[in-house]
Design an enzyme around this catalytic site. Structure first.
Site, mmCIF file in Angstrom:
data_model
loop_
_atom_site.group_PDB
_atom_site.id
_atom_site.type_symbol
_atom_site.label_atom_id
_atom_site.label_comp_id
_atom_site.label_asym_id
_atom_site.label_seq_id
_atom_site.Cartn_x
_atom_site.Cartn_y
_atom_site.Cartn_z
ATOM 1 N N GLU A 85 0.801 -1.218 0.000
ATOM 2 C CA GLU A 85 0.000 0.000 0.000
ATOM 3 C C GLU A 85 0.842 1.281 0.000
ATOM 4 O O GLU A 85 0.614 2.172 -0.842
ATOM 5 C CB GLU A 85 -0.980 0.002 1.184
ATOM 6 C CG GLU A 85 -2.076 -1.032 1.085
ATOM 7 C CD GLU A 85 -1.725 -2.344 1.751
ATOM 8 O OE1 GLU A 85 -2.638 -3.076 2.149
ATOM 9 O OE2 GLU A 85 -0.505 -2.640 1.860
ATOM 10 N N CYS B 256 -3.286 -3.899 6.675
ATOM 11 C CA CYS B 256 -2.924 -4.144 8.068
ATOM 12 C C CYS B 256 -3.412 -3.009 8.960
ATOM 13 O O CYS B 256 -3.559 -1.860 8.530
ATOM 14 C CB CYS B 256 -1.428 -4.362 8.217
ATOM 15 S SG CYS B 256 -0.395 -2.929 7.852
ATOM 16 N N CYS C 1 -1.192 0.112 7.232
ATOM 17 C CA CYS C 1 -1.535 0.450 5.848
ATOM 18 C C CYS C 1 -2.952 1.012 5.732
ATOM 19 O O CYS C 1 -3.231 1.839 4.858
ATOM 20 C CB CYS C 1 -1.387 -0.786 4.968
ATOM 21 S SG CYS C 1 0.326 -1.346 4.804
ATOM 22 N N GLY D 3 10.184 -38.988 -1.873
ATOM 23 C CA GLY D 3 9.679 -39.983 -2.805
ATOM 24 C C GLY D 3 8.358 -40.546 -2.355
ATOM 25 O O GLY D 3 7.597 -39.898 -1.622
#
Length: 367
Positions: A60, A83, A92, A305
């Protein structure tokens, strides 16, 4: 004003922008912001930002700085709720308020208890119109690692398998038989580039002697941490993984004692160790995934694997399954694929299928 086709178009662009730094933003998610305003009767992107490499600054403030005065009365498109918590820099959400944006269109909601809903509340309290949940599913797909770490306290796990036409993943004698073509292998390298960790068992590390790096031109520096499950430290110090440990991080999860004779040699080569518990003779995977999350990591790509794949499936620790199917068969004494399209565990849904030359890719996500 509800989300429009134009909103979805710009949000889709923001989601694509966020992928630029996927896997490179530390403990923070890779988020993007676009600042859009009308100029001469047409919408124009006047500022853009994506979470910086390492995690700071956030998207932002970068987009707002690029937009400057043009941010006033504009619309901000954010892929994750802004946030709301204070650190050394203001949140932000407050930065968007200070810049004078008129509207915020958001995709995913942040589950962080310091943010969840609070970012939107700050915006609305300032009189900013907020539209939530625009293309939320698409954004959450890319933010899955961060969201899993926040909600489940562990890393997000993607299981990738290359499967032959007769349902095999390799020969038991270790002979290397290509299953997929070059286009598909490049897609695997792209998957690696967007991951925090690649994980294999020590058997695969010994038999295949892989590099486990990203080798796409221009993305060589995007190779993630290589993690080997090695209960008793059997990884040879002369292996490619150990020999390259000073260039690309190599972590070894092990239950071996601190004075195990192989530890000093592997450490000298540059390997790091994660002390792990065992359960029924195997490394305890849930605890390992929690330990990785505690280190700020969010995504693990399990590449091999068969035993390792089955262990993750048996413990219900797989969040995403990527099956790459080749057109050839593996003859002779071969290893059965631990999961195929026909034997998917319950609780997964197909989210996309792709064709790469003669190969196909099917991606499934946990419901």
């Amino acid at each position: 004003m509800a989300a429009s086709a134009l909103d979805r178009r710009y949000m889709a662009a923001a989601i694509r922008l966020a992928r630029w730094h996927e896997g490179r933003t530390g403990s923070n998610p890779s988020v993007a912001t676009l600042i859009v305003r009308e100029i001469d009767g047409a919408p124009v992107i006047v500022g853009r930002g994506v979470t910086a490499i390492g995690g700071r600054p956030h998207a932002e403030p970068q987009a707002l700085a690029q937009a400057g005065d043009l941010a006033r009365d504009a619309t901000a498109y954010v892929t994750l709720e802004p946030c709301a918590h204070h650190g050394r820099t203001p949140p932000c959400a407050e930065a968007l308020v200070s810049a004078g944006v008129a509207r915020v269109v958001a995709a995913a909601t942040d589950p962080d208890e310091r943010v969840s809903g609070r970012g939107y509340a700050i915006l609305r309290a300032a009189g900013i119109e907020v539209e939530e949940g625009v293309l939320a599913a698409q954004a959450e797909h890319d933010l899955a690692g961060y969201l899993t770490r926040r909600t489940r306290n562990r890393v997000h796990v993607t299981l990738k398998l290359a499967i032959s036409a007769n349902g095999k993943i390799g020969r038991r004698d270790g002979a290397q038989i290509p299953i997929t073509g070059e286009i598909t292998r490049r897609q695997v390298h792209a998957l690696r580039a967007g991951s925090d960790v690649i994980l294999v068992g020590v058997g695969t590390a010994i038999n295949d002697d892989p590099d486990l790096t990203c080798r796409l031109p221009g993305l060589e520096d995007r190779s993630p941490v290589r993690l080997v499950l090695d209960t008793q430290l059997r990884l040879p110090v002369a292996s490619r993984l150990a020999m390259s440990a000073r260039n690309v991080p190599l972590w070894i999860a092990t239950a071996a004692a601190q004075n195990h004779p192989a530890r000093a040699a592997l450490a000298s080569a540059g390997a790091e160790f994660i002390a792990s518990e065992t359960h029924d003779g195997r490394l305890a995977l849930p605890e390992l995934l929690e330990d990785l999350a505690a280190r700020g990591l969010s995504t693990v790509l399990v590449e091999g694997g068969a035993d390792v794949a089955r262990a993750f499936l048996d413990e219900d620790l797989v969040d995403r399954i990527v099956l790459l199917e080749g057109e050839g068969e593996i003859p002779g004494d071969a290893v059965d694929a631990p999961v195929t399209r026909q034997t998917l565990p319950p609780g997964f849904r197909l989210v996309r299928s792709m064709t790469y030359g003669p190969d196909t890719m099917h991606e499934y996500e946990r419901v």
